[in-house]
Each structure stands twice: as C-alpha cells, then as structure tokens.
Motif scaffolding. Structure first.
Motif, PDB file in Angstrom:
ATOM      1  N   ILE A  41      11.672  76.381  33.616  1.00  0.00           N
ATOM      2  CA  ILE A  41      11.387  75.657  34.865  1.00  0.00           C
ATOM      3  C   ILE A  41      12.013  76.480  35.981  1.00  0.00           C
ATOM      4  O   ILE A  41      13.227  76.697  35.997  1.00  0.00           O
ATOM      5  CB  ILE A  41      11.953  74.232  34.841  1.00  0.00           C
ATOM      6  CG1 ILE A  41      11.473  73.481  33.589  1.00  0.00           C
ATOM      7  CG2 ILE A  41      11.567  73.475  36.098  1.00  0.00           C
ATOM      8  CD1 ILE A  41      12.075  72.100  33.418  1.00  0.00           C
ATOM      9  N   ALA A  58      14.984  71.066  39.255  1.00  0.00           N
ATOM     10  CA  ALA A  58      14.272  71.281  37.998  1.00  0.00           C
ATOM     11  C   ALA A  58      14.155  69.970  37.227  1.00  0.00           C
ATOM     12  O   ALA A  58      13.075  69.590  36.780  1.00  0.00           O
ATOM     13  CB  ALA A  58      14.965  72.341  37.156  1.00  0.00           C
ATOM     14  N   ASN A 111      16.092  75.033  27.268  1.00  0.00           N
ATOM     15  CA  ASN A 111      15.299  75.411  28.430  1.00  0.00           C
ATOM     16  C   ASN A 111      15.958  76.557  29.185  1.00  0.00           C
ATOM     17  O   ASN A 111      17.168  76.774  29.088  1.00  0.00           O
ATOM     18  CB  ASN A 111      15.156  74.219  29.386  1.00  0.00           C
ATOM     19  CG  ASN A 111      14.528  73.017  28.724  1.00  0.00           C
ATOM     20  OD1 ASN A 111      13.342  72.998  28.446  1.00  0.00           O
ATOM     21  ND2 ASN A 111      15.344  72.010  28.458  1.00  0.00           N
ATOM     22  N   GLY A 166       9.240  70.512  39.153  1.00  0.00           N
ATOM     23  CA  GLY A 166      10.183  70.043  38.144  1.00  0.00           C
ATOM     24  C   GLY A 166       9.824  68.650  37.674  1.00  0.00           C
ATOM     25  O   GLY A 166       8.673  68.210  37.763  1.00  0.00           O
ATOM     26  N   ILE A 207       7.066  75.717  33.855  1.00  0.00           N
ATOM     27  CA  ILE A 207       6.785  74.887  35.014  1.00  0.00           C
ATOM     28  C   ILE A 207       7.227  75.714  36.218  1.00  0.00           C
ATOM     29  O   ILE A 207       8.424  75.963  36.398  1.00  0.00           O
ATOM     30  CB  ILE A 207       7.531  73.544  34.960  1.00  0.00           C
ATOM     31  CG1 ILE A 207       7.257  72.826  33.632  1.00  0.00           C
ATOM     32  CG2 ILE A 207       7.172  72.688  36.152  1.00  0.00           C
ATOM     33  CD1 ILE A 207       5.809  72.490  33.383  1.00  0.00           C
TER      34      ILE A 207
END
Length: 339
Positions: free
Chosen positions: A138, A157, A171, A121, A117
């Motif tokens: 992200i 995020a 992540n 977010g 991404i």
C-alpha cells in the motif's frame, strides 16, 4: 495515587478473560520460517476472544473472489457478507487518497507479491470487526505541497476508528501523506506482524482516546527511514512489542505514551534517536539491542511492573541479533501467501 495503579485492575480483568480463551496461532520462529508455510491464523491479541466475538478469522467461510480493479475491490470490501478478497494486480485508486471502507468479516490479501494498492488505503469505522489485511503493498499518497507536516491531506494506508479483532500482516506500507497505520480511539484486539513500514513521516500512531482499554501485539515489523510514531502508543491497557527492527529513525522510536502499559522484547535498533522510552506509562524492556543510537538526556526507558504477555497468549521470541536478517528475508509480501 500512583497513576499506573488506576488501570491495573482493568488490565488484570482483561487478562483473566483472555486466558480463558487463548488461541495459539504458531507463527514460525527464525529457525523454522524457511521450511514452513505461513499460518493463516492470527496470533497475539488478535487471536483472542473478546467483546463477544473473536478470534480474528477475517472472511473465512465466505466466498473467495479475485479483484484487479478499484470498482470490484470496493464492492466486495464494503459488502455485508464475509469475503476473502484476493488482490491480483496493482490497483490505482482514484481520487488520490481515497480510503476504501472495509466492512466486518473480510480478508483482503495480495496474491503472492502482485497485490498493490496505489494512491489510496483502507478505513475501518467504529464497530467494524474481524478483518485481515495481508500481503499487500500500500503506497504513494504523498502530496509535496503538504510538506513537511502532512496535516492538510489525511491519506493513511490503514486507519481504524474503534475497530476490533484486526490482523495486519506481511504488508509493505510506504510513502503515505499521513499515517501508514493509524489505530485510533478504542481499537483493540489488534495484531500487527511481519510488515515493512518504510519511508514515512507519521508512521504508526495509536491512541486519540482517554480510555485505557485497548490491547495490541506488534511484532516482527521493519521500520526504516521514518521520522515519528514508530509507534507512538497512547493509553494502551496492554501493549506487547517484540522482535521489531527499527533503522534510520530520526525523531523517536517506540514511545509508550499516557498510561500505556508496555512490554518491549528482543527488538533491534540501529541509528535510531530515542529508541524506546515513556513518560507517564509503564514500560518493561528486556533483551533489546541498540547500535549507533542516540538518546536525549533524562529519558525514562524502564518504569513500573508491566505485565506478562504469556498470561494472554503463547509466543516465541527470536534473538534480537537475528532480527535484521530475519526481517530482510521474511517481512513484507511473501510469494506463498494468497496464492
């Protein structure tokens, strides 16, 4: 009256309710991680029932969809039905800083290491529950004109405002103009695990509430090249942090604020200013390692009785000195998740 005692009865009640429904998730320990697939079940506080729901299962049981565009990601994330949403590409978010509003009963997971991404977010509003955000990168909402304080553009995020039963796992979150994770207001039953939180000013903020009801587990996360909020945890009824790695942190590391009740175990701190401390809260710390760290005079690094996390759930500790190598290999998006 001792301010710690004002919330102890609440904490005991929370503990009794949690023990009645403990859910063992079983993430791998250091010796097992290489040869065992990652569990798709949340651990820690996200694994427990509470508030009439739980444990956290995300979109399990719903349709499985694969997205490569912002339009499709937004459509499925905001839908009323449960979905497992596989992100199979780097998705550029427009306008810059947009936070996609995630509805309840969703899993958003990167396909291997391909899901990103970029420039945006996620936002979980009050009442949103049962959400998994996993195996994504992200990144990159920095606004140079907002330096050095990042106050003008609130581009996070992941932001949660009184959400519950949320698992944020594996992540990489980096270079956002405000927070990497903002767990705001009374967000609870939250587990944050195996993430990389890198190159940011306001890294992981928790609080913005006078209530002392939230319960959180933060484990096996790698904080690197950050400034403040690593995390800053305000008014948390039970906060369990273990096996985290903090490196090159300039303002402060784990700050247990307000009337939080914190336990920090087997974490590794390298070149961190003020690795862990509290002022008004309870903080029990054990098994931690500090290397080339600095401390301000008079910091309180241990205070109060804390709590026993095993009254709530089972977990396995890795040795603190094993944490840097472990997180170097196994934090952030993994090739075998989401495929």
């Amino acid at each position: 009256m001792n301010p710690w005692k004002t919330t102890r009865l609440t904490r005991r009640a929370l503990g009794a309710a949690a023990v009645a429904g403990t859910f063992a998730a079983g993430l791998p320990a250091a010796a097992e991680a290489a040869g065992r697939p990652w569990s798709d079940r949340a651990d820690g506080f996200a694994s427990l029932p509470g508030l009439g729901r739980g444990p956290t299962t995300g979109g399990a049981g719903g349709a499985v969809v694969t997205v490569t565009t912002q339009e499709d990601l937004n459509a499925y994330a905001t839908a009323a039905d449960p979905y497992v949403i596989r992100v199979a590409a780097a998705i550029d978010i427009a306008p810059r800083g947009t936070e996609i509003r995630v509805a309840s009963n969703k899993t958003i997971v990167g396909v291997g290491t391909s899901g990103e991404i970029v420039g945006g977010g996620f936002f979980l509003a009050a009442g949103v529950h049962n959400v998994i955000i996993r195996n994504l990168t992200i990144r990159d909402t920095l606004m140079p004109e907002d330096d050095p304080d990042d106050k003008q553009f609130d581009f996070d995020a992941i932001q949660m405002d009184t959400a519950d039963h949320v698992w944020i796992d594996h992540n990489t979150l980096t270079r956002m103009n405000d927070g990497l994770i903002d767990s705001r207001k009374d967000t609870t039953f939250l587990t944050v695990s195996w993430n990389r939180l890198w190159e940011n000013n306001k890294t992981f903020g928790i609080g913005w509430t006078p209530n002392v009801t939230s319960q959180m587990t933060i484990h096996h996360n790698w904080f690197k090249d950050t400034v403040q909020r690593n995390p800053s945890a305000d008014n948390i009824a039970n906060l369990h942090m273990y096996n985290n790695l903090l490196q090159d942190v300039s303002a402060y590391g784990n700050y247990v604020r307000g009337f939080s009740n914190g336990v920090i175990e087997n974490s590794f701190y390298e070149r961190v200013h003020n690795p862990y401390y509290t002022i008004d809260g309870e903080l029990v710390q054990r098994g931690n390692v500090t290397v080339d760290c600095t401390w301000d005079d008079g910091l309180v690094t241990s205070q109060g009785e804390g709590f026993d996390p095993r009254d709530f759930y089972d977990y396995r500790l890795d040795p603190a000195r094993a944490v840097p190598a472990l997180l170097s290999r196994f934090s952030g998006p993994q090739p075998g998740i989401g495929t």
